[in-house]
Design a protein around this motif. Structure first.
Motif, PDB file in Angstrom:
ATOM      1  N   GLY A  38     106.303  21.602 171.717  1.00  0.00           N
ATOM      2  CA  GLY A  38     106.862  22.694 172.489  1.00  0.00           C
ATOM      3  C   GLY A  38     106.856  22.426 173.970  1.00  0.00           C
ATOM      4  N   TRP A  39     106.816  23.523 174.714  1.00  0.00           N
ATOM      5  CA  TRP A  39     107.029  23.477 176.151  1.00  0.00           C
ATOM      6  C   TRP A  39     105.882  24.085 176.937  1.00  0.00           C
ATOM      7  N   GLU A  49     100.952  25.805 181.978  1.00  0.00           N
ATOM      8  CA  GLU A  49     100.977  27.019 181.165  1.00  0.00           C
ATOM      9  C   GLU A  49     101.823  26.766 179.925  1.00  0.00           C
ATOM     10  N   MET A  50     101.261  27.068 178.759  1.00  0.00           N
ATOM     11  CA  MET A  50     102.045  26.950 177.533  1.00  0.00           C
ATOM     12  C   MET A  50     103.101  28.037 177.538  1.00  0.00           C
ATOM     13  N   VAL A  51     104.360  27.642 177.329  1.00  0.00           N
ATOM     14  CA  VAL A  51     105.467  28.588 177.383  1.00  0.00           C
ATOM     15  C   VAL A  51     105.912  28.999 175.981  1.00  0.00           C
ATOM     16  N   ALA A  52     106.209  28.007 175.155  1.00  0.00           N
ATOM     17  CA  ALA A  52     106.722  28.296 173.811  1.00  0.00           C
ATOM     18  C   ALA A  52     106.630  27.034 172.978  1.00  0.00           C
ATOM     19  N   GLY A  53     106.496  27.204 171.685  1.00  0.00           N
ATOM     20  CA  GLY A  53     106.479  26.038 170.829  1.00  0.00           C
ATOM     21  C   GLY A  53     106.142  26.365 169.405  1.00  0.00           C
ATOM     22  N   PHE A  54     106.035  25.301 168.613  1.00  0.00           N
ATOM     23  CA  PHE A  54     105.823  25.436 167.179  1.00  0.00           C
ATOM     24  C   PHE A  54     104.480  24.825 166.788  1.00  0.00           C
ATOM     25  N   PHE A  55     103.670  25.641 166.135  1.00  0.00           N
ATOM     26  CA  PHE A  55     102.462  25.157 165.482  1.00  0.00           C
ATOM     27  C   PHE A  55     102.776  24.992 164.000  1.00  0.00           C
ATOM     28  N   TYR A  64     105.155  32.204 171.820  1.00  0.00           N
ATOM     29  CA  TYR A  64     105.804  32.537 173.088  1.00  0.00           C
ATOM     30  C   TYR A  64     104.760  33.154 174.005  1.00  0.00           C
ATOM     31  N   SER A  65     104.759  32.727 175.252  1.00  0.00           N
ATOM     32  CA  SER A  65     103.861  33.387 176.196  1.00  0.00           C
ATOM     33  C   SER A  65     104.438  34.756 176.549  1.00  0.00           C
ATOM     34  N   ASP A  66     103.563  35.659 176.923  1.00  0.00           N
ATOM     35  CA  ASP A  66     104.011  37.022 177.246  1.00  0.00           C
ATOM     36  C   ASP A  66     104.991  37.035 178.412  1.00  0.00           C
ATOM     37  N   SER A  67     104.849  36.089 179.310  1.00  0.00           N
ATOM     38  CA  SER A  67     105.676  36.098 180.522  1.00  0.00           C
ATOM     39  C   SER A  67     107.149  35.789 180.246  1.00  0.00           C
ATOM     40  N   ILE A  68     107.442  35.200 179.110  1.00  0.00           N
ATOM     41  CA  ILE A  68     108.822  34.821 178.828  1.00  0.00           C
ATOM     42  C   ILE A  68     109.372  35.414 177.530  1.00  0.00           C
ATOM     43  N   LYS A  69     108.550  36.175 176.858  1.00  0.00           N
ATOM     44  CA  LYS A  69     108.979  36.755 175.589  1.00  0.00           C
ATOM     45  C   LYS A  69     110.231  37.594 175.793  1.00  0.00           C
TER      46      LYS A  69
END
Length: 121
Positions: A38-39, A49-55, A64-69
């Protein structure tokens, strides 16, 4: 070894959109057997800061981080060993270097060099 190459960054006005791409190459086993892909993003003087990605553990999940959801969407293409970040309604606080990250099943971590996103009028 795995190489990650990001693209798609640039200058965009507030409210605009960008699509980032990350293409992985190298060890196929590592690319297919990751536990996270992810990103992250980073601004000068701040931690990544972890932004978004796949586990992939425990059935898999999307983060998704709260800041970009609700504004960003992460997607992937397994055949192309790629992950994407569609960013919409961009804000000045989204300005950062965006980095692709991959963690393999044996816990090796790889980073791309990053792509700059600048949100400014």
């Amino acid at each position: 070894q795995v190489q990650l190459v990001e693209s798609g960054g640039g200058l965009v006005q507030p409210g605009g959109s960008l699509r980032l791409s990350c293409v992985g190459s190298g060890n196929t086993f590592s690319l297919k057997g990751y536990t996270f892909m992810g990103w992250y993003r980073q601004t000068p003087g701040n931690e990544r800061e972890m932004v978004a990605g796949f586990f992939t553990a425990n059935g898999g999940s999307t983060y998704y981080s709260d800041s970009i959801k609700d504004r960003f969407t992460v997607s992937r293409d397994g055949a192309r060993n790629s992950v994407y970040l569609q960013m919409s309604n961009l804000k000045s606080e989204d300005t950062a270097v965006y980095l692709c990250n991959l963690i393999t099943a044996n816990k090796r971590e790889y980073w791309g060099r990053g792509t700059q996103v600048t949100v400014s009028s």
